[in-house]
Design a protein around this motif. Structure first.
Motif, PDB file in Angstrom:
ATOM      1  N   ARG A 167      34.137  40.849  39.936  1.00  0.00           N
ATOM      2  CA  ARG A 167      34.847  41.686  40.698  1.00  0.00           C
ATOM      3  C   ARG A 167      36.113  41.478  40.530  1.00  0.00           C
ATOM      4  O   ARG A 167      37.347  41.977  41.080  1.00  0.00           O
ATOM      5  N   PHE A 168      36.444  39.964  40.854  1.00  0.00           N
ATOM      6  CA  PHE A 168      37.808  39.399  40.922  1.00  0.00           C
ATOM      7  C   PHE A 168      39.113  39.880  39.988  1.00  0.00           C
ATOM      8  O   PHE A 168      40.075  39.954  40.378  1.00  0.00           O
ATOM      9  N   LEU A 169      38.755  40.077  38.742  1.00  0.00           N
ATOM     10  CA  LEU A 169      39.704  40.586  37.571  1.00  0.00           C
ATOM     11  C   LEU A 169      39.517  42.052  37.603  1.00  0.00           C
ATOM     12  O   LEU A 169      40.241  42.836  36.914  1.00  0.00           O
ATOM     13  N   ALA A 170      38.916  42.817  38.357  1.00  0.00           N
ATOM     14  CA  ALA A 170      39.076  44.526  38.445  1.00  0.00           C
ATOM     15  C   ALA A 170      40.516  44.862  38.966  1.00  0.00           C
ATOM     16  O   ALA A 170      41.025  44.056  39.857  1.00  0.00           O
ATOM     17  N   THR A 171      40.948  45.552  38.145  1.00  0.00           N
ATOM     18  CA  THR A 171      42.510  46.198  38.504  1.00  0.00           C
ATOM     19  C   THR A 171      42.772  46.368  39.734  1.00  0.00           C
ATOM     20  O   THR A 171      43.772  46.080  40.440  1.00  0.00           O
ATOM     21  N   HIS A 172      41.701  47.110  40.713  1.00  0.00           N
ATOM     22  CA  HIS A 172      41.635  47.456  42.000  1.00  0.00           C
ATOM     23  C   HIS A 172      41.834  46.246  42.962  1.00  0.00           C
ATOM     24  O   HIS A 172      42.780  46.292  43.703  1.00  0.00           O
ATOM     25  N   ASN A 173      41.209  45.047  42.456  1.00  0.00           N
ATOM     26  CA  ASN A 173      41.255  43.768  43.364  1.00  0.00           C
ATOM     27  C   ASN A 173      42.395  43.096  43.042  1.00  0.00           C
ATOM     28  O   ASN A 173      43.283  42.701  44.075  1.00  0.00           O
ATOM     29  N   LEU A 174      43.109  43.087  41.622  1.00  0.00           N
ATOM     30  CA  LEU A 174      44.318  42.308  41.624  1.00  0.00           C
ATOM     31  C   LEU A 174      45.471  43.141  42.173  1.00  0.00           C
ATOM     32  O   LEU A 174      46.318  42.755  42.596  1.00  0.00           O
ATOM     33  N   SER A 175      45.431  44.644  42.389  1.00  0.00           N
ATOM     34  CA  SER A 175      46.316  45.419  43.208  1.00  0.00           C
ATOM     35  C   SER A 175      46.257  45.082  44.288  1.00  0.00           C
ATOM     36  O   SER A 175      47.218  45.137  45.007  1.00  0.00           O
ATOM     37  N   ILE A 176      45.191  44.926  44.999  1.00  0.00           N
ATOM     38  CA  ILE A 176      45.202  44.314  46.591  1.00  0.00           C
ATOM     39  C   ILE A 176      45.621  43.206  46.854  1.00  0.00           C
ATOM     40  O   ILE A 176      46.233  42.856  47.782  1.00  0.00           O
TER      41      ILE A 176
END
Length: 328
Positions: A44-53
């Protein structure tokens, strides 16, 4: 005999030496290492949503770290970073809830934060007081003043203009806020001042040796004053970003901002002894802190352990800087 040609491995090693010699190369490698570890352990770390967070969570400390970098480059330190930023949120919130124009309220708030930086710079440059003592005193004064102004409690700030920096837009697969973009603009502008102007060269010279800078004709006191003045202005912009991130004016907010901003600066390769470092490293340092906390949170690690790891990183960074200076 004919000359022996230089082999490709030697050329490669020369390129690597130049890359490693770049001050921000070390922090960048640390950032990439943390990112790789968290990406492997949690998909989940590299998910775009997480990177945006991560970017959104970095915006306040990342902005405050710009001002902290300027101060530390002159061999000073600012312990009132968080208090000045919170002062900006309280004043802007109070004025807007009292019916004043939001834009003028925010402008006045930034002006007050700039004045706080001017007061610190005036005491340090004019009376030659230690930055640690001056900013510690201002921290105590503002801590009491914030509780008096806000009557001891937090209150919501629901205004479109004050919360504008929290509005989002989509860039490809990423969702970023206007506050993130504003932070990057500030980094670019201050980077230009430090690296492409005479003022920036003088800042580095003062950090290396104030007496030597004075002897070559640099107005040390005036430059120190300008550094704290600009830092105060940036803290005021940070207050606007804070209101966009959390639409709430709380006198008890950002209590760890002082430590977090210093952490970002030091991990980013700027020397606590002044004269060495830069804003690119600070931005990477702020991202390191954001990535570290986000990755550990995804792993279910208690926040207390996150603070412990961050503290260890700071000590290691300062120790490496001290060893580097001794070697030099």
């Amino acid at each position: 005999m004919s000359a022996v040609p230089v082999s490709p491995p030697e050329k490669t090693s020369g390129v690597m030496a130049k890359i490693i010699g770049v001050p921000s190369a070390g922090p960048l490698l640390v950032l990439l290492a943390f990112g790789l570890i968290f990406a492997i352990t949690n998909p989940r770390f590299l998910a775009t949503h997480n990177l945006s967070i991560i970017l959104q969570q970095t915006v306040i400390i990342g902005t405050l770290a710009i001002g902290q970098t300027l101060v530390i480059l002159t061999a000073g330190i600012d312990l009132a970073v968080g208090a000045i930023c919170v002062l900006g949120t309280i004043i802007a919130g109070k004025l807007v809830t009292s019916g004043y124009d939001p834009a003028l309220s925010m402008a006045f708030s930034v002006l007050v934060c700039t004045a706080a930086g001017f007061a610190a710079g005036g005491l340090i440059s004019g009376l030659r007081l230690p930055p640690f003592i001056v900013t510690l005193g201002i921290l105590g004064i503002l801590t009491a003043a914030l509780r008096l102004i806000s009557a001891g409690g937090a209150f919501p700030v629901r205004d479109e203009f004050l919360g504008w920096t929290g509005n989002t837009l989509r860039l490809g697969g990423f969702i970023v806020t206007y506050g993130v973009l504003l932070m990057f603009v500030l980094y670019a502008l201050v980077w230009y001042l430090l690296n492409e102007t005479k003022w920036g060269r003088h800042v580095y010279a003062i950090g290396n040796s104030p007496e030597a800078a004075r002897l070559v004709g640099i107005p040390v006191r005036r430059h120190l004053l300008s550094v704290y003045l600009l830092a105060g202005f940036i803290y005021g912009i940070g207050a606007w970003l804070a209101l966009g991130r959390i639409p709430n004016a709380d006198p008890n907010a950002l209590q760890t901002a002082n430590l977090d901003s210093i952490t970002a600066v030091v991990i980013g390769g700027t020397s606590l002894f002044g004269g060495r470092g830069g804003l690119i490293g600070t931005l990477i340092g702020a991202l390191i802190v954001g990535v570290l906390r986000n990755g550990l949170t995804l792993a279910g690690i208690d926040p207390l352990w996150q603070d412990l790891v961050t503290g260890i990183l700071v000590i290691v960074a300062v120790a490496l800087d001290q060893l580097s200076r001794r070697k030099g």
